[in-house]
Scaffold this motif. Structure first.
Motif, mmCIF file in Angstrom:
data_model
loop_
_atom_site.group_PDB
_atom_site.id
_atom_site.type_symbol
_atom_site.label_atom_id
_atom_site.label_comp_id
_atom_site.label_asym_id
_atom_site.label_seq_id
_atom_site.Cartn_x
_atom_site.Cartn_y
_atom_site.Cartn_z
ATOM 1 N N SER A 181 0.815 -1.208 0.000
ATOM 2 C CA SER A 181 0.000 0.000 0.000
ATOM 3 C C SER A 181 0.851 1.261 0.000
ATOM 4 O O SER A 181 0.543 2.235 -0.689
ATOM 5 C CB SER A 181 -0.938 -0.012 1.211
ATOM 6 N N SER B 74 -5.791 -0.182 8.086
ATOM 7 C CA SER B 74 -6.836 0.652 7.499
ATOM 8 C C SER B 74 -7.015 1.996 8.196
ATOM 9 O O SER B 74 -7.863 2.784 7.782
ATOM 10 C CB SER B 74 -8.169 -0.101 7.513
ATOM 11 N N THR B 75 -6.234 2.287 9.234
ATOM 12 C CA THR B 75 -6.444 3.529 9.992
ATOM 13 C C THR B 75 -6.163 4.780 9.173
ATOM 14 O O THR B 75 -6.622 5.863 9.529
ATOM 15 C CB THR B 75 -5.548 3.549 11.246
ATOM 16 N N ASN C 206 -7.347 5.625 6.458
ATOM 17 C CA ASN C 206 -8.520 6.095 5.718
ATOM 18 C C ASN C 206 -9.393 7.037 6.526
ATOM 19 O O ASN C 206 -10.452 7.456 6.052
ATOM 20 C CB ASN C 206 -9.361 4.903 5.254
ATOM 21 N N SER D 224 -14.301 -3.088 6.781
ATOM 22 C CA SER D 224 -13.311 -2.017 6.935
ATOM 23 C C SER D 224 -11.897 -2.561 6.839
ATOM 24 O O SER D 224 -11.011 -1.927 6.274
ATOM 25 C CB SER D 224 -13.512 -1.302 8.265
ATOM 26 N N ALA D 225 -11.687 -3.739 7.424
ATOM 27 C CA ALA D 225 -10.347 -4.335 7.381
ATOM 28 C C ALA D 225 -9.946 -4.666 5.949
ATOM 29 O O ALA D 225 -8.801 -4.489 5.555
ATOM 30 C CB ALA D 225 -10.311 -5.597 8.235
ATOM 31 N N SER E 177 -11.613 -3.474 2.887
ATOM 32 C CA SER E 177 -11.660 -2.328 1.981
ATOM 33 C C SER E 177 -10.648 -1.266 2.377
ATOM 34 O O SER E 177 -10.116 -0.542 1.527
ATOM 35 C CB SER E 177 -13.067 -1.723 1.966
ATOM 36 N N GLY E 178 -10.360 -1.158 3.687
ATOM 37 C CA GLY E 178 -9.390 -0.165 4.125
ATOM 38 C C GLY E 178 -8.003 -0.475 3.616
ATOM 39 O O GLY E 178 -7.242 0.416 3.233
ATOM 40 N N VAL E 179 -7.639 -1.754 3.579
ATOM 41 C CA VAL E 179 -6.335 -2.148 3.050
ATOM 42 C C VAL E 179 -6.290 -1.960 1.542
ATOM 43 O O VAL E 179 -5.341 -1.421 0.976
ATOM 44 C CB VAL E 179 -6.037 -3.621 3.413
ATOM 45 N N ARG F 250 -6.202 1.993 0.311
ATOM 46 C CA ARG F 250 -5.232 2.951 0.805
ATOM 47 C C ARG F 250 -4.702 3.837 -0.332
ATOM 48 O O ARG F 250 -4.484 3.361 -1.416
ATOM 49 C CB ARG F 250 -4.042 2.232 1.456
#
Length: 281
Positions: free
Chosen positions: A54, A184-185, A187, A273-274, A276-278, A281
């Motif tokens: 990412s 994912s934080t 985002n 979230s885990a 899609s967040g990854v 990025r």
């Protein structure tokens, strides 16, 4: 015909109390399930790998945007978010196991000081309770009613045992998914905050159950008819109480909205979230 039913109820209560002593009374220890700790290590490796990919993608995207004069994330911001994610990948399991869970276990250690010692949940305790309970009644009709009440109490205890096992499954899931949520934080979503509140809510449910179990034992060890009825009421509170309290922990934001639609919605949101967040990025 009533003697076999009475013996079945006595055995039923004994087995359910043994289950309570396994899943509710002992301090929480996720290491008792080795598979969870092994999975966590692999999830951390996966999270680090995804984070590296990412970061490379974001840096290339930043260079491309600069070439075409488009706005985007600066290299400093990308590196800062990457460092924060690396810290959280390893800090999140530590926060859950070493801070939240151990705080819960410390509170559990205080409750026996109120005067109830669960160390005597042995065979003699079960025999004394069941004999005293059925010794309250005289006559066939009263015995039938008492068998029914004890059976209902056994059903409630079974549900509580299942809730205790379900709580371990929830904590295991929250532990394993924490590294991916850490990635994912960047985002700027609320998923990680929901994870923290959910971890606190699920963990400290045991304290509520343990305190109510203390009240249940106090009533159950002095069996009168109305004490048995009240002990059944305590078990009902043990079943529905945590679900009633959780919305106040998720009092605002995405967590509050999701809890209002059902607890499984929280875990669906965390999983999405885990992932899609990854990817995003």
């Amino acid at each position: 015909i009533l003697d076999p039913l009475q013996e079945a109820c006595e055995y039923w209560i004994q087995v359910m109390l043994e289950g309570v002593s396994v899943w509710i009374v002992p301090p929480t220890d996720l290491s008792r399930i080795p598979f969870v700790e092994t999975t966590l290590k692999y999830m951390q490796y996966i999270a680090l790998s995804l984070l590296v990919i990412s970061v490379i993608y974001e840096i290339l995207k930043s260079f491309t945007n600069e070439m075409y004069g488009n706005g985007g994330k600066s290299i400093d911001l990308i590196l800062f978010q990457a460092i924060k994610a690396v810290i959280l990948i390893y800090a999140s399991p530590f926060i859950l196991e070493e801070i939240i869970i151990k705080s819960n276990n410390a509170l559990l250690g205080l409750i026996p000081s109120f005067g109830v010692n669960f160390g005597y949940l042995d065979q003699r305790f079960y025999d004394d309770i069941t004999q005293a309970t059925f010794g309250l009644v005289e006559g066939v009709g009263a015995l039938i009613i008492m068998i029914f009440i004890v059976f209902i109490i056994g059903i409630a205890l079974m549900i509580i045992v299942l809730i205790g096992g379900y709580r371990y499954a929830q904590l295991s899931f929250l532990l394993v998914i924490s590294p991916l949520l850490a990635v994912s934080t960047s985002n700027q979503g609320e998923a990680y905050n929901v994870w923290v509140r959910e971890a606190i809510a699920v963990t400290f449910t045991q304290c509520l159950h343990f305190w109510l179990l203390t009240l249940f034992v106090e009533l159950f060890v002095t069996p009168t008819f109305w004490n048995l009825m009240m002990s059944l009421g305590v078990l009902i509170v043990m079943i529905v109480g945590p679900a009633a309290i959780k919305p106040y922990i998720h009092s605002s934001g995405v967590g509050g909205a999701l809890v209002g639609t059902g607890r499984f919605a929280v875990y669906r949101m965390l999983t999405r979230s885990a992932i899609s967040g990854v990817a995003g990025r």
